[in-house]
Design a protein around this motif. Structure first.
Motif, PDB file in Angstrom:
ATOM      1  N   SER A   1       0.827  -1.208   0.000  1.00  6.67           N
ATOM      2  CA  SER A   1       0.000   0.000   0.000  1.00  6.67           C
ATOM      3  C   SER A   1       0.863   1.260   0.000  1.00  6.67           C
ATOM      4  O   SER A   1       0.602   2.213  -0.754  1.00  6.67           O
ATOM      5  N   VAL A   2       1.890   1.264   0.837  1.00  7.08           N
ATOM      6  CA  VAL A   2       2.768   2.432   0.928  1.00  7.08           C
ATOM      7  C   VAL A   2       3.485   2.668  -0.401  1.00  7.08           C
ATOM      8  O   VAL A   2       3.577   3.810  -0.901  1.00  7.08           O
TER       9      VAL A   2
ATOM     10  N   GLN B   1       3.988   5.759  -5.439  1.00 10.99           N
ATOM     11  CA  GLN B   1       3.974   5.800  -6.901  1.00 10.99           C
ATOM     12  C   GLN B   1       2.925   6.792  -7.404  1.00 10.99           C
ATOM     13  O   GLN B   1       3.131   7.491  -8.397  1.00 10.99           O
ATOM     14  N   SER B   2       1.773   6.839  -6.704  1.00  9.30           N
ATOM     15  CA  SER B   2       0.686   7.726  -7.136  1.00  9.30           C
ATOM     16  C   SER B   2       1.034   9.202  -6.985  1.00  9.30           C
ATOM     17  O   SER B   2       0.463  10.053  -7.669  1.00  9.30           O
ATOM     18  N   VAL B   3       1.983   9.514  -6.079  1.00 11.49           N
ATOM     19  CA  VAL B   3       2.404  10.919  -5.892  1.00 11.49           C
ATOM     20  C   VAL B   3       3.791  11.160  -6.493  1.00 11.49           C
ATOM     21  O   VAL B   3       4.467  12.139  -6.167  1.00 11.49           O
ATOM     22  N   SER B   4       4.238  10.200  -7.333  1.00 15.33           N
ATOM     23  CA  SER B   4       5.485  10.323  -8.109  1.00 15.33           C
ATOM     24  C   SER B   4       6.752  10.362  -7.262  1.00 15.33           C
ATOM     25  O   SER B   4       7.786  10.867  -7.704  1.00 15.33           O
ATOM     26  N   VAL B   5       6.694   9.831  -6.052  1.00 18.73           N
ATOM     27  CA  VAL B   5       7.895   9.714  -5.227  1.00 18.73           C
ATOM     28  C   VAL B   5       8.685   8.475  -5.632  1.00 18.73           C
ATOM     29  O   VAL B   5       9.923   8.476  -5.648  1.00 18.73           O
ATOM     30  N   VAL B   6       7.981   7.419  -5.955  1.00 16.77           N
ATOM     31  CA  VAL B   6       8.588   6.181  -6.450  1.00 16.77           C
ATOM     32  C   VAL B   6       8.184   6.020  -7.911  1.00 16.77           C
ATOM     33  O   VAL B   6       7.057   6.342  -8.303  1.00 16.77           O
ATOM     34  N   SER B   7       9.099   5.515  -8.721  1.00 18.01           N
ATOM     35  CA  SER B   7       8.847   5.336 -10.148  1.00 18.01           C
ATOM     36  C   SER B   7       7.645   4.422 -10.395  1.00 18.01           C
ATOM     37  O   SER B   7       7.441   3.433  -9.682  1.00 18.01           O
ATOM     38  N   GLU B   8       6.858   4.737 -11.416  1.00 14.01           N
ATOM     39  CA  GLU B   8       5.705   3.915 -11.766  1.00 14.01           C
ATOM     40  C   GLU B   8       6.116   2.517 -12.213  1.00 14.01           C
ATOM     41  O   GLU B   8       5.312   1.592 -12.180  1.00 14.01           O
TER      42      GLU B   8
ATOM     43  N   ASN C   1      -8.651   3.591  -5.632  1.00 15.12           N
ATOM     44  CA  ASN C   1      -7.258   3.449  -6.040  1.00 15.12           C
ATOM     45  C   ASN C   1      -6.656   2.179  -5.430  1.00 15.12           C
ATOM     46  O   ASN C   1      -7.151   1.639  -4.454  1.00 15.12           O
ATOM     47  N   LEU C   2      -5.574   1.727  -6.024  1.00 19.36           N
ATOM     48  CA  LEU C   2      -4.954   0.463  -5.621  1.00 19.36           C
ATOM     49  C   LEU C   2      -4.377   0.545  -4.214  1.00 19.36           C
ATOM     50  O   LEU C   2      -4.530  -0.372  -3.405  1.00 19.36           O
ATOM     51  N   TRP C   3      -3.717   1.665  -3.892  1.00 12.29           N
ATOM     52  CA  TRP C   3      -3.071   1.770  -2.579  1.00 12.29           C
ATOM     53  C   TRP C   3      -4.099   1.754  -1.448  1.00 12.29           C
ATOM     54  O   TRP C   3      -3.858   1.157  -0.387  1.00 12.29           O
ATOM     55  N   ALA C   4      -5.261   2.381  -1.656  1.00  9.96           N
ATOM     56  CA  ALA C   4      -6.291   2.410  -0.621  1.00  9.96           C
ATOM     57  C   ALA C   4      -6.914   1.024  -0.428  1.00  9.96           C
ATOM     58  O   ALA C   4      -7.261   0.648   0.693  1.00  9.96           O
ATOM     59  N   THR C   5      -7.043   0.275  -1.514  1.00  5.74           N
ATOM     60  CA  THR C   5      -7.567  -1.091  -1.417  1.00  5.74           C
ATOM     61  C   THR C   5      -6.607  -1.975  -0.628  1.00  5.74           C
ATOM     62  O   THR C   5      -7.027  -2.742   0.247  1.00  5.74           O
ATOM     63  N   PHE C   6      -5.315  -1.866  -0.932  1.00  8.22           N
ATOM     64  CA  PHE C   6      -4.312  -2.608  -0.160  1.00  8.22           C
ATOM     65  C   PHE C   6      -4.349  -2.204   1.315  1.00  8.22           C
ATOM     66  O   PHE C   6      -4.228  -3.059   2.205  1.00  8.22           O
ATOM     67  N   MET C   7      -4.500  -0.932   1.571  1.00  4.78           N
ATOM     68  CA  MET C   7      -4.564  -0.441   2.949  1.00  4.78           C
ATOM     69  C   MET C   7      -5.771  -1.037   3.675  1.00  4.78           C
ATOM     70  O   MET C   7      -5.672  -1.442   4.846  1.00  4.78           O
TER      71      MET C   7
END
Length: 473
Positions: free
Chosen positions: A335-336, A341-348, A415-421
């Motif tokens: 999730s993290v 990735q969604s805020v462009s801190v980590v590469s897509e 979004n994917l991250w919220a589902t994982f969370m």
């Protein structure tokens, strides 16, 4: 040569083959969803229908609550055969299908057969095999189910889905053929009052050793006493109301629900069925996703094998909770990563999410995916297993369908991250509840588990406790 042992191997081999097809049916939706979305597919797939492909197994399995009644009416052999036949018909319909609706109908047959088969198999194996082989046979059944999930999902990456359906129908066909060679369960024959055939079937299965003769006498004595007791007892609404409102029914029922929520709410089924789309969305790398999903499906089978050894050396609750905590943590990590990735801190194109999901699947397979079902069934006292067994099946079927039906919409709108969370939070909450409230069942007698729910703790059955239990009855 130990002929009775070979005969028991023959009886046990049929459910083990059937389990491969059952697992194949669980993993098959991921194959369908991947291949039907390609441009060259003759069957067009919309999102609404795709969610039914993933979730129809659960809803279709709800009528399997009638399986215990059928088993008491027509016997274990007939019930087992009907369960296998449903699965076979499902694979046949899928192979000849030319549209999505026919595929879903085939999956409904599989869902009904899969859920019915678990009940029929475990009852049959527990009544027909030597006690020292029963737990082994049931554990292998769960592992072969995981094997079926892995095999169907992996070969589906390389073969057409119709070819996969034919391959997965072979084990259930062999299971049906071997099932014809079964004797009827000696316990059911004794239950029906056919004591001569009961003795013949028991001796065919178990031989005429001193231990077998002793067990046969105990079986006949117990069934004769039960037959007399059943003639005198009547089921009334008052008795049913008393049962439902008793602490040793509603408390284990709720705890069973929480345990099953931890299994399905962890997201493991979502990864199995929708993993390709999820990983493609998280990594933007189709080749890495393809290879990663193969590792995931191999991990499912290897993890189930490891769980057998863990359950042998550690307590059931310890294995379950350790697995759940690690699974929730790895899902939180996924999730993290996807959030960053969604805020462009980590590469897509980062593969970090894929690694977290692989570790999540491995953790889940080594504990909650195997011990969860056993623990949820064990907490229900024996005297409530009839009604409790029906509610268990309903819980499994509804949770299975709900999580697979709505997960694609969660991914789309949250979004994917919220589902994982969400999956991670559900798992942590369930783990906290189980840690504080659910008893350890390993090494505990069925009576001790019942006492736990009556008194809120494990007790020594002193004279005072015995008098209290008798007064309650």
């Amino acid at each position: 040569m130990n002929i009775p042992f070979l005969r028991q191997i023959l009886v046990a081999s049929s459910p083990q083959l059937a389990a491969i097809s059952v697992g194949g049916a669980i993993g098959f939706p991921s194959v369908l969803l991947e291949q039907l979305k390609t441009n060259d597919s003759s069957i067009q797939l919309e999102m609404e229908l795709s969610t039914w492909i993933g979730s129809s197994h659960g809803f279709a399995g709800i009528p399997s609550i009638l399986m215990p009644t059928l088993m008491q009416w027509k016997g274990r052999k007939m019930s087992y055969f009907i369960s296998c036949l449903f699965i076979f018909i499902g694979w046949l319909l899928i192979y000849f299908s030319e549209n999505v609706i026919t595929i879903i109908i085939g999956e409904c047959f599989q869902g009904l057969g899969n859920n019915s088969l678990v009940v029929a198999t475990f009852n049959s194996l527990s009544e027909m095999l030597d006690p020292k082989f029963r737990i082994i046979a049931m554990s292998i059944y769960i592992n072969n189910e995981a094997l079926g999930v892995s095999v169907a999902s992996i070969i589906g990456r390389y073969l057409h889905w119709k070819t996969v359906s034919i391959a997965m129908s072979i084990p259930i066909t062999l299971a049906l053929i071997i099932g014809f060679l079964w004797p009827e369960s000696p316990s059911w024959l004794a239950y029906k009052g056919d004591y001569v055939k009961c003795e013949e079937a028991f001796l065919w299965l178990r031989g005429s050793s001193e231990d077998s003769q002793k067990e046969l006498k105990e079986l006949l004595r117990a069934q004769k006493e039960m037959y007399i007791a059943n003639r005198k007892s009547k089921v009334t609404l008052k008795k049913l109301g008393t049962q439902i409102t008793s602490r040793d029914f509603y408390m284990p029922l709720f705890q069973s629900f929480v345990i099953l929520c931890s299994v399905y709410g962890s997201g493991i089924l979502v990864v199995i069925v929708y993993g390709i789309d999820m990983m493609q969305k998280a990594t933007k790398n189709s080749s890495a996703t393809h290879f990663g999903m193969i590792i995931i499906f191999v991990s499912i089978y290897l993890g189930s094998l490891v769980s057998i050894f863990l359950m042998k050396f550690f307590k059931n609750k310890t294995v379950y909770m350790t697995s759940g905590i690690f699974a929730a943590t790895f899902m939180l990590g996924a999730s993290v990563v996807t959030f960053l990735q969604s805020v462009s801190v980590v590469s897509e194109e980062s593969l970090l999410c894929l690694f977290f999901i692989i570790f999540f699947v491995a953790s889940t397979s080594m504990g909650i995916s195997t011990t969860g079902y056993c623990l949820a069934a064990e907490v229900m006292p024996v005297k409530h297993r009839g009604l409790g067994g029906a509610t268990y099946i309903i819980q499994v079927c509804i949770l299975h369908s709900v999580i697979l039906k709505f997960s694609p919409y969660l991914i789309l709108y949250m979004n994917l991250w919220a589902t994982f969370m969400l999956f991670s939070v559900i798992e942590y909450v369930c783990m906290i509840y189980v840690w504080k409230n659910v008893p350890e069942t390993k090494g505990r007698t069925l009576q001790e588990i019942e006492d736990f729910y009556n008194h809120g703790r494990f007790v020594t059955r002193s004279g005072e406790i015995e008098e209290e239990c008798l007064a309650r009855e």
